[in-house]
Motif scaffolding. Sequence first.
Motif, PDB file in Angstrom:
ATOM      1  N   GLU A  32       8.241 -14.139  -8.506  1.00  0.00           N
ATOM      2  CA  GLU A  32       6.852 -14.560  -8.692  1.00  0.00           C
ATOM      3  C   GLU A  32       6.292 -14.144 -10.047  1.00  0.00           C
ATOM      4  OE1 GLU A  32       4.761 -12.912  -5.359  1.00  0.00           O
ATOM      5  OE2 GLU A  32       5.977 -14.025  -3.919  1.00  0.00           O
ATOM      6  N   GLY A  33       7.071 -13.380 -10.810  1.00  0.00           N
ATOM      7  CA  GLY A  33       6.625 -12.959 -12.133  1.00  0.00           C
ATOM      8  C   GLY A  33       5.610 -11.831 -12.130  1.00  0.00           C
ATOM      9  N   VAL A  34       5.623 -10.987 -11.105  1.00  0.00           N
ATOM     10  CA  VAL A  34       4.694  -9.849 -11.049  1.00  0.00           C
ATOM     11  C   VAL A  34       4.998  -8.919 -12.224  1.00  0.00           C
ATOM     12  CG1 VAL A  34       3.973  -7.837  -9.700  1.00  0.00           C
ATOM     13  CG2 VAL A  34       4.457 -10.009  -8.545  1.00  0.00           C
ATOM     14  N   ALA A  35       3.965  -8.579 -12.988  1.00  0.00           N
ATOM     15  CA  ALA A  35       4.137  -7.710 -14.151  1.00  0.00           C
ATOM     16  C   ALA A  35       4.039  -6.244 -13.728  1.00  0.00           C
ATOM     17  CB  ALA A  35       3.071  -8.029 -15.197  1.00  0.00           C
ATOM     18  N   GLY A  36       4.758  -5.399 -14.421  1.00  0.00           N
ATOM     19  CA  GLY A  36       4.695  -3.958 -14.171  1.00  0.00           C
ATOM     20  C   GLY A  36       5.396  -3.561 -12.883  1.00  0.00           C
ATOM     21  N   ARG A  37       5.120  -2.340 -12.463  1.00  0.00           N
ATOM     22  CA  ARG A  37       5.701  -1.825 -11.219  1.00  0.00           C
ATOM     23  C   ARG A  37       5.089  -2.550 -10.031  1.00  0.00           C
ATOM     24  NH1 ARG A  37       8.172   2.951 -10.828  1.00  0.00           N
ATOM     25  NH2 ARG A  37       6.956   3.641  -9.039  1.00  0.00           N
ATOM     26  N   HIS A  38       5.819  -2.570  -8.935  1.00  0.00           N
ATOM     27  CA  HIS A  38       5.310  -3.237  -7.733  1.00  0.00           C
ATOM     28  C   HIS A  38       4.087  -2.478  -7.221  1.00  0.00           C
ATOM     29  CE1 HIS A  38       5.083  -4.943  -3.729  1.00  0.00           C
ATOM     30  NE2 HIS A  38       5.855  -5.928  -4.187  1.00  0.00           N
ATOM     31  N   PRO A  39       3.073  -3.200  -6.760  1.00  0.00           N
ATOM     32  CA  PRO A  39       1.855  -2.549  -6.254  1.00  0.00           C
ATOM     33  C   PRO A  39       2.096  -1.592  -5.085  1.00  0.00           C
ATOM     34  CG  PRO A  39       1.514  -4.930  -6.480  1.00  0.00           C
ATOM     35  CD  PRO A  39       2.957  -4.657  -6.766  1.00  0.00           C
ATOM     36  N   ARG A  40       3.185  -1.767  -4.342  1.00  0.00           N
ATOM     37  CA  ARG A  40       3.458  -0.887  -3.194  1.00  0.00           C
ATOM     38  C   ARG A  40       4.375   0.283  -3.546  1.00  0.00           C
ATOM     39  NH1 ARG A  40       5.189  -3.964   2.038  1.00  0.00           N
ATOM     40  NH2 ARG A  40       4.855  -1.873   2.846  1.00  0.00           N
ATOM     41  N   SER A  41       4.691   0.454  -4.815  1.00  0.00           N
ATOM     42  CA  SER A  41       5.646   1.480  -5.237  1.00  0.00           C
ATOM     43  C   SER A  41       5.291   2.871  -4.722  1.00  0.00           C
ATOM     44  CB  SER A  41       5.755   1.519  -6.770  1.00  0.00           C
ATOM     45  OG  SER A  41       6.266   0.308  -7.258  1.00  0.00           O
ATOM     46  N   GLU A  42       4.058   3.283  -4.893  1.00  0.00           N
ATOM     47  CA  GLU A  42       3.665   4.630  -4.459  1.00  0.00           C
ATOM     48  C   GLU A  42       3.816   4.785  -2.952  1.00  0.00           C
ATOM     49  OE1 GLU A  42      -0.088   5.989  -5.944  1.00  0.00           O
ATOM     50  OE2 GLU A  42       0.376   5.339  -7.991  1.00  0.00           O
ATOM     51  N   GLU A  43       3.447   3.749  -2.209  1.00  0.00           N
ATOM     52  CA  GLU A  43       3.590   3.785  -0.747  1.00  0.00           C
ATOM     53  C   GLU A  43       5.057   3.970  -0.370  1.00  0.00           C
ATOM     54  OE1 GLU A  43       3.514   0.548   2.896  1.00  0.00           O
ATOM     55  OE2 GLU A  43       2.401   0.080   1.067  1.00  0.00           O
ATOM     56  N   TRP A  44       5.937   3.166  -0.964  1.00  0.00           N
ATOM     57  CA  TRP A  44       7.375   3.255  -0.649  1.00  0.00           C
ATOM     58  C   TRP A  44       7.933   4.620  -1.021  1.00  0.00           C
ATOM     59  CZ3 TRP A  44       8.274  -1.885  -3.618  1.00  0.00           C
ATOM     60  CH2 TRP A  44       7.891  -2.960  -2.819  1.00  0.00           C
ATOM     61  N   THR A  51      11.503   8.788  -5.621  1.00  0.00           N
ATOM     62  CA  THR A  51      10.886   8.034  -6.706  1.00  0.00           C
ATOM     63  C   THR A  51      11.720   6.790  -6.983  1.00  0.00           C
ATOM     64  OG1 THR A  51      10.015  10.048  -7.679  1.00  0.00           O
ATOM     65  CG2 THR A  51      10.198   8.145  -9.136  1.00  0.00           C
ATOM     66  N   ILE A  52      11.055   5.677  -7.165  1.00  0.00           N
ATOM     67  CA  ILE A  52      11.726   4.424  -7.516  1.00  0.00           C
ATOM     68  C   ILE A  52      11.444   4.179  -8.997  1.00  0.00           C
ATOM     69  CG2 ILE A  52      11.952   1.959  -7.057  1.00  0.00           C
ATOM     70  CD1 ILE A  52      10.792   2.541  -4.237  1.00  0.00           C
ATOM     71  N   PRO A  53      12.388   4.567  -9.865  1.00  0.00           N
ATOM     72  CA  PRO A  53      12.128   4.449 -11.299  1.00  0.00           C
ATOM     73  C   PRO A  53      12.095   3.000 -11.770  1.00  0.00           C
ATOM     74  CG  PRO A  53      14.367   5.214 -10.916  1.00  0.00           C
ATOM     75  CD  PRO A  53      13.698   5.117  -9.571  1.00  0.00           C
ATOM     76  N   GLY A  54      11.453   2.806 -12.904  1.00  0.00           N
ATOM     77  CA  GLY A  54      11.386   1.490 -13.530  1.00  0.00           C
ATOM     78  C   GLY A  54       9.967   1.149 -13.905  1.00  0.00           C
ATOM     79  N   ASP A  55       9.828   0.499 -15.068  1.00  0.00           N
ATOM     80  CA  ASP A  55       8.510   0.097 -15.550  1.00  0.00           C
ATOM     81  C   ASP A  55       8.129  -1.305 -15.104  1.00  0.00           C
ATOM     82  OD1 ASP A  55       8.121   2.514 -16.892  1.00  0.00           O
ATOM     83  OD2 ASP A  55       9.165   1.788 -18.681  1.00  0.00           O
ATOM     84  N   SER A  56       9.070  -2.000 -14.466  1.00  0.00           N
ATOM     85  CA  SER A  56       8.803  -3.364 -13.999  1.00  0.00           C
ATOM     86  C   SER A  56       9.451  -3.557 -12.637  1.00  0.00           C
ATOM     87  CB  SER A  56       9.394  -4.388 -14.985  1.00  0.00           C
ATOM     88  OG  SER A  56      10.812  -4.343 -14.953  1.00  0.00           O
ATOM     89  N   CYS A  57       9.028  -4.608 -11.958  1.00  0.00           N
ATOM     90  CA  CYS A  57       9.649  -4.936 -10.668  1.00  0.00           C
ATOM     91  C   CYS A  57      11.138  -5.216 -10.851  1.00  0.00           C
ATOM     92  CB  CYS A  57       8.963  -6.147 -10.034  1.00  0.00           C
ATOM     93  SG  CYS A  57       7.298  -5.797  -9.432  1.00  0.00           S
ATOM     94  N   ALA A  58      11.502  -5.843 -11.950  1.00  0.00           N
ATOM     95  CA  ALA A  58      12.922  -6.136 -12.204  1.00  0.00           C
ATOM     96  C   ALA A  58      13.721  -4.842 -12.349  1.00  0.00           C
ATOM     97  CB  ALA A  58      13.075  -7.012 -13.451  1.00  0.00           C
TER      98      ALA A  58
END
Length: 140
Positions: A32-44, A51-58
Motif C-alpha cells: 500500500e506504500g505506507v511510509a515509515g515504520r508501521h503504525p502498530r510497531s510499538e504495539e507489536w 524490538t522490530i528494527p527498521g525505518d520503513s515497513c519494507a
Amino acid sequence: GQSRCPPEEPQWLAPACEWDGIASWLSAAVAEGVAGRHPRSEEWESVHGRTIPGDSCADQYATVSGWHDRAWNQDARRRALTIWGHGSPSAIEDAVGSRTSSPRWRDRAGQVLDEAFDLPGWVLRYLAPRTAADEGSGGR
C-alpha cells in the motif's frame, strides 16, 4: 467502536508461527506504500517483547520475514507436529479426505481449502509444498 477481536496472544502460537500475522500486516503496508515504520510497531514490540528494527515497513518486513523463516526452518520435527499433530492419519488428512502420500494430495487439499475458507495461499504452501513434478505439470 471497540474491536471484538481478542488481543494478540503470542504465547499460544508455535514459535514458527509467531511472526506470521505481523509479516502479513507489514507485507500489506509495503504493497500500500505506507511510509515509515508501521503504525502498530510499538504495539507489536510490546506484545512480543522484541524490538522490530527498521525505518520503513519494507525494512521491518525483511527483518520479521527473516525471523519467521529461521524459526520455521529450525526444526523439521517440530514443524511437522505444528502442522499435522501426533495422530496418524492426521485430522487434516481426514478433513481433506486424502492422505499426504497420495499423488492427488495437493489438488485435493487446495480444493477443500478453497471451498471451506477464504484464505491466502500460504495455508496450502504449508500443507502441500510444491514439488518439481507440480512445477512441470502446471498443478496448483
